[in-house]
Design an enzyme around this catalytic site. Sequence first.
Site, PDB file in Angstrom:
ATOM      1  CB  CYS A  69      -0.911  -0.040   1.228  1.00 30.94           C
ATOM      2  SG  CYS A  69      -1.785   1.488   1.579  1.00 30.94           S
ATOM      3  CB  CYS A  72       0.272   1.765   4.097  1.00 28.53           C
ATOM      4  SG  CYS A  72      -1.449   1.260   3.987  1.00 28.53           S
TER       5      CYS A  72
END
Length: 145
Positions: A69, A72
């Site tokens: 991600c 993230c």
Amino acid sequence: METIIIACPHCKSLNKLPKKDSYKKAICGKCKSNLLDNKPIAINNTEEFKKIVSNVNVPVIVDFWAVWCGPCQMFAPTFESVAKNYPLKANFLKVNTEEVPEVAAEFGIRSIPTIIALKESIEVDRVMGALPEFQFSMWADKIIE
């Protein structure tokens, strides 16, 4: 005397300390690391998560994330930086949704990053997305102070 129970950010063991406004020194009873050096705790399994969340009596802020991600990865330094501002006031946990999917499922995590705040094992707030540091810090202040 009132006490706080906090997880060591280095070895994950629980520590019970007298509640004070400020500390000059706080050492983990197990690994002897400095508890004032607050950093996110990587959670490796459901048992670790439950042990910390059900035993500490400080707020717990959890970052649900995954390696693949991009947002993230962008948010990770912000999460770590803000965690340093709250020694002995909160535990910051990182839960990789791919490695510990049971915890993510328990909280109904559908998008990442998702950050949740827990007090006494109960979710009190949640934000989704990679927040800028100032905004995340303001949100954490609201939860912790």
